[in-house]
Each structure stands twice: as structure tokens, then as C-alpha cells.
Enzyme design. Structure first.
Site, mmCIF file in Angstrom:
data_model
loop_
_atom_site.group_PDB
_atom_site.id
_atom_site.type_symbol
_atom_site.label_atom_id
_atom_site.label_comp_id
_atom_site.label_asym_id
_atom_site.label_seq_id
_atom_site.Cartn_x
_atom_site.Cartn_y
_atom_site.Cartn_z
ATOM 1 N N LYS A 80 1.543 4.425 7.414
ATOM 2 C CA LYS A 80 0.741 5.346 6.619
ATOM 3 C C LYS A 80 1.260 6.772 6.735
ATOM 4 O O LYS A 80 1.992 7.113 7.672
ATOM 5 C CB LYS A 80 -0.728 5.336 7.087
ATOM 6 C CG LYS A 80 -1.445 3.998 6.967
ATOM 7 C CD LYS A 80 -1.657 3.581 5.525
ATOM 8 C CE LYS A 80 -2.343 2.214 5.454
ATOM 9 N NZ LYS A 80 -2.436 1.744 4.051
ATOM 10 N N SER A 82 0.813 -1.216 0.000
ATOM 11 C CA SER A 82 0.000 0.000 0.000
ATOM 12 C C SER A 82 0.843 1.263 0.000
ATOM 13 O O SER A 82 0.365 2.332 -0.358
ATOM 14 C CB SER A 82 -0.951 0.015 1.201
ATOM 15 O OG SER A 82 -0.268 0.354 2.376
#
Length: 215
Positions: free
Chosen positions: A171, A134
């Protein structure tokens, strides 16, 4: 008998593995003359990523190439308290795995130790391994991220977060008065947004200060 230096250890390990100078050079994408200079001790300033690749090629540890000593797992402990000095380097623990995808528990166990710059030899630094894509292309599956333990980071920083106390994810964070957003670099992964009381579900493990690819 004279004490061996890093050049001696490289030469001995290469011969033990029956590798030619050219084979080592090709594997590391360097010139044959560079390998010769290392072995002759004409330069001891070998970059850390090169040390790690040499160790992988020889089937040994970076610690051995740097110091001539294998690590003693009985004496190794948590970050900072037992991080071992290695000249201009230290060794920091690689702890569990962090998911850069849909979430994976980051376990509090030391898998192995990684060489790091001596300036990171403090209690709050440790490594985690990225699992998933991701955060590609900046962080790929298997990359190691160096984390500085801290309970908050700035908006726009990349960090490691726990969601509901158990999912460890890498993230990029964005803050607002009423929400927290966790962004992926890979556009195929949607933004995770936590609004109102939901922001309490998210806690900061630390800030990503550096990343590296082992091979």
C-alpha cells in the site's frame, strides 16, 4: 575446449528448442539482428528483463544464461548472507506472496531466486510477489516488488505492511499525528484507516524500491 560465453549459451539453447532467430526475436519484440549479435558475442550488454524473457522462452534460469551454472538450492540461503554474485548482478530470494488486495499472509519461505542489480546484494533486500489488483495499474497481479527491509518509511511511500502481525499488504502510506492510512491505487478499493491505539496494529516490513514484470 573454449569456455562458453552468454552468446554461446543463447545459441545452444535456441537450437535445442528448435527455435529460429526470427521466432526468438518476435517473442522478445526485438530485431532479428539483435539476436544474431548476442549469439556472435558482438555485445554482452543484454538488459536484465531481456535475459529473464530469454530464460523463460528457453525453459532455463537467468542464472544459467549469465553464468553457465544452475543454482544449487542446498547452498542458497537468506538475503545478503548467501546472495550469489553474478558478475554485475546478484540473485535475491523471492519470499512468499504479498497481497495487494484484501490481505494474504506473506510466508517466510524462499520460492526461488531472482536476478537483481549488484547494488542490491545486501542483507536487507528481497523480492515479494504481488497478488491482487488493488495497486493496479502501477502494480498488477504477479508483479515482483523489490523490498528494502526497514521498520519505517515516509508518508507517501509505497511499502509492505503487516496488519495484526499477519496480513502482508502492499500500500501507499499516509501518516498523521493520530492515524495511519493505507491507500490503494485502484479507486475501487477503500482507504484503510487506523486511528488512535489502532495504529499499533500496523507495522512496516519495508519499502518498495523497484518493481518488475516477468513477462
Amino acid at each position: 575446449m573454449a569456455e562458453q560465453n552468454i552468446g554461446d549459451r543463447i545459441k545452444n539453447m535456441r537450437k535445442r528448442r528448435e527455435l529460429s532467430l526470427q521466432k526468438v526475436a518476435d517473442s522478445l519484440d526485438v530485431n532479428r539482428s539483435s539476436v544474431m549479435r548476442w549469439e556472435k558475442g558482438e555485445t554482452s550488454k543484454i538488459k536484465l528483463p531481456v535475459i529473464e524473457k530469454l530464460a523463460s522462452l528457453f525453459g532455463t534460469s537467468p542464472q544459467y544464461l549469465l553464468t553457465g551454472k544452475e543454482r544449487d538450492r542446498e547452498k542458497e540461503g537468506w538475503v545478503g548472507e548467501n546472495a550469489q554474485e553474478l558478475g554485475e548482478f546478484c540473485s535475491l530470494p523471492l519470499v512468499g506472496r504479498v497481497c495487494a488486495g484484501n490481505g494474504l499472509l506473506a510466508e517466510d519461505n524462499v520460492i526461488r531466486y531472482e536476478i537483481a542489480d549488484k547494488k542490491y546484494n545486501r542483507k536487507e533486500y528481497f523480492y515479494l510477489e504481488v497478488s491482487g489488483d488493488s495497486m493496479a495499474p502501477r502494480l498488477d497481479n504477479g508483479d515482483l516488488v523489490l523490498i528494502k527491509k526497514q521498520s519505517s518509511i515516509d508518508s507517501g511511500d509505497v511499502g509492505v505492511f503487516l496488519i495484526d502481525g499477519c496480513d502482508g499488504v502492499v500500500k501507499k502510506v499516509k501518516y498523521d499525528k493520530n492515524y495511519i492510512e493505507l491507500h490503494s491505487f485502484n479507486p475501487y478499493y477503500p482507504v484503510r484507516r487506523f486511528e488512535g491505539a489502532e495504529v499499533q496494529r500496523v507495522s512496516v516490513v519495508g519499502k518498495v524500491v523497484e518493481s518488475k514484470r516477468i513477462w
